[in-house]
Design an enzyme around this catalytic site. Structure first.
Site, PDB file in Angstrom:
ATOM      1  N   LYS A  56       0.603  -1.124   0.455  1.00  0.00           N
ATOM      2  CA  LYS A  56       0.232   0.164  -0.070  1.00  0.00           C
ATOM      3  C   LYS A  56       1.027   1.152  -0.341  1.00  0.00           C
ATOM      4  O   LYS A  56       0.250   2.181  -0.577  1.00  0.00           O
ATOM      5  CB  LYS A  56      -0.960   0.182   1.372  1.00  0.00           C
ATOM      6  CG  LYS A  56      -1.918  -1.664   1.897  1.00  0.00           C
ATOM      7  CD  LYS A  56      -2.384  -1.176   2.316  1.00  0.00           C
ATOM      8  CE  LYS A  56      -2.216  -1.450   4.297  1.00  0.00           C
ATOM      9  NZ  LYS A  56      -1.279  -2.761   4.042  1.00  0.00           N
ATOM     10  N   ARG A  67      -9.620   0.636   8.825  1.00  0.00           N
ATOM     11  CA  ARG A  67      -9.246  -0.986   9.040  1.00  0.00           C
ATOM     12  C   ARG A  67      -9.882  -1.628   9.875  1.00  0.00           C
ATOM     13  O   ARG A  67      -9.197  -2.579  10.540  1.00  0.00           O
ATOM     14  CB  ARG A  67      -7.984  -0.261   9.962  1.00  0.00           C
ATOM     15  CG  ARG A  67      -6.949  -0.577   9.189  1.00  0.00           C
ATOM     16  CD  ARG A  67      -5.558  -0.808  10.409  1.00  0.00           C
ATOM     17  NE  ARG A  67      -4.086  -1.119   9.880  1.00  0.00           N
ATOM     18  CZ  ARG A  67      -3.404  -0.166   9.103  1.00  0.00           C
ATOM     19  NH1 ARG A  67      -4.035   0.606   8.797  1.00  0.00           N
ATOM     20  NH2 ARG A  67      -2.382  -1.415   9.116  1.00  0.00           N
ATOM     21  N   ARG A 123      12.102  -5.836   4.888  1.00  0.00           N
ATOM     22  CA  ARG A 123      11.632  -3.717   4.379  1.00  0.00           C
ATOM     23  C   ARG A 123      12.595  -3.475   4.926  1.00  0.00           C
ATOM     24  O   ARG A 123      13.071  -3.612   6.154  1.00  0.00           O
ATOM     25  CB  ARG A 123      10.339  -3.985   4.613  1.00  0.00           C
ATOM     26  CG  ARG A 123      10.027  -2.331   4.956  1.00  0.00           C
ATOM     27  CD  ARG A 123       8.648  -2.025   4.773  1.00  0.00           C
ATOM     28  NE  ARG A 123       7.929  -2.334   6.296  1.00  0.00           N
ATOM     29  CZ  ARG A 123       6.474  -2.684   6.355  1.00  0.00           C
ATOM     30  NH1 ARG A 123       5.508  -1.978   5.382  1.00  0.00           N
ATOM     31  NH2 ARG A 123       6.273  -2.570   7.477  1.00  0.00           N
ATOM     32  N   ARG A 178      11.514  -1.165  11.163  1.00  0.00           N
ATOM     33  CA  ARG A 178      10.056  -1.014  11.839  1.00  0.00           C
ATOM     34  C   ARG A 178      10.047  -1.664  13.190  1.00  0.00           C
ATOM     35  O   ARG A 178      10.264  -3.073  12.484  1.00  0.00           O
ATOM     36  CB  ARG A 178       9.148  -0.938  10.843  1.00  0.00           C
ATOM     37  CG  ARG A 178       8.719   0.627  10.662  1.00  0.00           C
ATOM     38  CD  ARG A 178       7.731   0.717   9.633  1.00  0.00           C
ATOM     39  NE  ARG A 178       6.676  -0.011   9.907  1.00  0.00           N
ATOM     40  CZ  ARG A 178       5.425   0.028   9.563  1.00  0.00           C
ATOM     41  NH1 ARG A 178       5.679   0.229   7.562  1.00  0.00           N
ATOM     42  NH2 ARG A 178       4.669  -0.583   9.380  1.00  0.00           N
ATOM     43  N   ARG A 196      -0.287  -9.112  13.452  1.00  0.00           N
ATOM     44  CA  ARG A 196      -0.382  -7.681  12.340  1.00  0.00           C
ATOM     45  C   ARG A 196      -1.581  -8.585  11.319  1.00  0.00           C
ATOM     46  O   ARG A 196      -2.616  -7.590  11.183  1.00  0.00           O
ATOM     47  CB  ARG A 196       0.665  -7.089  12.078  1.00  0.00           C
ATOM     48  CG  ARG A 196       1.160  -6.411  13.039  1.00  0.00           C
ATOM     49  CD  ARG A 196       2.462  -5.748  12.428  1.00  0.00           C
ATOM     50  NE  ARG A 196       2.014  -4.561  11.288  1.00  0.00           N
ATOM     51  CZ  ARG A 196       3.361  -4.307  10.443  1.00  0.00           C
ATOM     52  NH1 ARG A 196       4.429  -5.642  10.734  1.00  0.00           N
ATOM     53  NH2 ARG A 196       3.655  -3.644   9.279  1.00  0.00           N
TER      54      ARG A 196
END
Ligand code: AP5
Length: 226
Positions: free
Chosen positions: A16, A91, A130, A163, A174
């Site tokens: 996203k 969400r 990431r 992160r 998550r």
């Protein structure tokens, strides 16, 4: 097209943010990514950041009332009067209902909810690799989208970090949160006839092409209706 009010939907790591950043440049629309807004608030130590941090670190969602106010304020602002791109909001069903209510009040439509679809296995692979820029949140991947110089952001030269919520145990949480709280929005937008599926498993450039193709089709359909 009259105005473009877009929602990017999809599991964590579906791309996203990657697509949102490039769409923002192409479409010249304000881009509101709730994860980025919350991480900035945590970094600055604001009241919003203090409220959000423990939920984010655990892979839970921050309470609806906290995040709804943040987004509604932006949508009502002058900057978003010609359209906007939302990433990470809504969400939950109550967040989607609050957005529907706000858009009805402003007499503005939601153009499309774009679902970027990838499997849980792919999410784990992507988030594990990431790297995020410390200053502005620009996103890279060690394998799929590596920076020119290892550990350094191509855009602003700042350090690339992992992160806090990209640790394996938090990624699993998550994903659970996504399936239980966010996936019901697929039905919500399908029933309203504005859901658009995009296969997120191809390269970032190919996924981007599909999104742009879908927007071009919506534009043509609107022109034919006029
Ligand atoms: P947020 O930051 O929104 O996290 P997320 O939805 O879990 O999404 P991500 O940012 O992890 O992934 P992405 O889909 O943007 O993927 P990306 O482009 O980076 O939210 C964080 C937290 O804030 C939440 O857990 C919650 O606590 C809180 N929060 C936020 N909004 C909230 C709300 N509305 N209500 C309540 N709480 C809220 O890509 C991932 C990686 O894959 C990158 O390395 C990228 O380079 C790579 N990649 C991207 N596309 C491709 C591709 N096509 N092929 C290969 N690799 C790719």
């Amino acid at each position: 097209m009259s105005e473009l009010n877009l929602i990017l939907l999809g599991p964590p790591g579906s791309g996203k943010g990657t697509q949102g950043e490039s769409l923002q440049e192409d479409l010249r629309l304000p881009y509101y990514a709730t994860g980025d807004i919350l991480r900035a608030a945590v970094k600055e130590g604001t009241e919003l950041g203090r409220k959000a941090k423990e939920y984010m670190d655990a892979g839970d969602l921050v309470p609806d009332e906290v995040i709804i106010a943040v987004i509604i304020e932006r949508i009502e602002g002058e900057e978003a009067s010609d359209g906007f791109i939302l990433d990470g909001f809504p969400r939950t069903v109550p967040q989607a209902e609050a957005l529907d209510e706000e858009m009805a009040k402003l007499d503005r439509p939601i153009t499309a909810a774009i679902l970027i679809d990838v499997s849980d296995e792919e999410v784990v692979r992507r988030l594990g690799g990431r790297r995020t820029c410390e200053a502005e949140g620009h996103v890279f991947h060690v394998e799929f989208n590596p920076p020119e110089k290892e550990g350094v952001c191509d855009v602003d030269g700042s350090k690339l970090i992992v992160r806090d919520d990209d640790k394996p145990e938090v990624i699993r949480k998550r994903l659970e949160t996504y399936h239980s709280k966010t996936e019901p929005l697929v039905d919500h937008y399908e029933r309203r006839g504005i859901l658009q599926h995009v296969d997120g498993t191809e390269s970032p450039a190919e996924v981007g092409e599909r999104v742009r193709g879908m927007l071009a089709t919506l534009r043509r359909e609107e022109e034919m209706e006029i």
